[in-house]
Motif scaffolding. Structure first.
Motif, short mmCIF file in Angstrom:
data_model
loop_
_atom_site.label_atom_id
_atom_site.label_comp_id
_atom_site.label_asym_id
_atom_site.label_seq_id
_atom_site.Cartn_x
_atom_site.Cartn_y
_atom_site.Cartn_z
N GLU A 1 -38.20 19.73 26.88
CA GLU A 1 -38.53 18.75 27.91
C GLU A 1 -37.79 17.45 27.62
O GLU A 1 -37.67 17.04 26.46
CB GLU A 1 -40.04 18.51 27.88
N VAL A 2 -37.32 16.82 28.66
CA VAL A 2 -36.80 15.46 28.57
C VAL A 2 -37.48 14.70 29.69
O VAL A 2 -37.43 15.12 30.85
CB VAL A 2 -35.26 15.40 28.75
N LYS A 3 -38.15 13.59 29.32
CA LYS A 3 -38.86 12.85 30.37
C LYS A 3 -38.89 11.36 30.05
O LYS A 3 -38.81 10.95 28.89
CB LYS A 3 -40.27 13.37 30.54
N LEU A 4 -39.02 10.59 31.11
CA LEU A 4 -39.22 9.15 30.99
C LEU A 4 -40.67 8.93 30.60
O LEU A 4 -41.58 9.44 31.26
CB LEU A 4 -38.92 8.46 32.32
N ILE A 5 -40.91 8.20 29.51
CA ILE A 5 -42.30 7.96 29.13
C ILE A 5 -42.74 6.52 29.38
O ILE A 5 -43.93 6.27 29.50
CB ILE A 5 -42.61 8.38 27.68
#
Length: 159
Positions: A143-147
């Motif tokens: 997963e790659v996500k803006l946190i």
């Protein structure tokens, strides 16, 4: 009223958003990548680092991530070239099989740095993959996500 895509003009053609009238504000974004390496790879690490013939894995991946942040506008067509103020990338082993990458980018400018943070986290993960693939190719970037994002019109916190 439904939101509109910002990178499409009234003729339905792609456009780069004009940020000329926006105010300069302090902006920051953090993205997270999680990655499965597996015990076979993690078992080779000593003192939270693995040195290969290509060099130290995490240190090399961090440098690649920093370079990627600075080149985001070259990779993603509608991103503005930015004068980045700071980039901080951290890679941690979270358990016997997984790592977590955090990439935080800061700027004082007229546009945000979400894409830069996401690009930095992604390229860091891809570099880890490249440097470890001789041991195993069972790695997965989960997963790659803006946190988190602050500055500009809105602040966002996704965790």
């Amino acid at each position: 009223m439904a939101k509109e895509f910002s990178h499409i003009n009234d003729k339905n053609h792609p456009k780069m958003v004009n940020v000329g009238d926006k105010k300069i504000t302090k902006r920051e974004a953090t993205a997270k990548a999680t990655m499965f390496l597996g015990q076979e790879i993690i078992s080779h690490f000593e003192n939270k680092e693995l040195t290969t013939k290509k060099g130290p894995v995490f240190q090399t991946a961090i440098v690649a991530g920093i370079q990627a942040v600075k080149r985001t506008s070259d990779l993603i067509p509608m991103c503005h070239p930015l004068l980045i103020h700071g980039i901080d990338i951290d890679v941690e082993i979270t358990d016997a099989e997984n790592i977590e990458i955090l990439c935080t980018v800061s700027i004082e400018g007229k546009t945000g740095v979400e894409m830069e943070a996401l690009t930095g986290a992604t390229i860091t993960a891809l570099t880890v993959y490249d440097m470890c693939k001789s041991i195993s190719q069972k790695m997965v970037i989960n997963e790659v996500k803006l946190i988190e994002k602050s500055g500009g019109k809105s602040d966002i916190k996704n965790e």
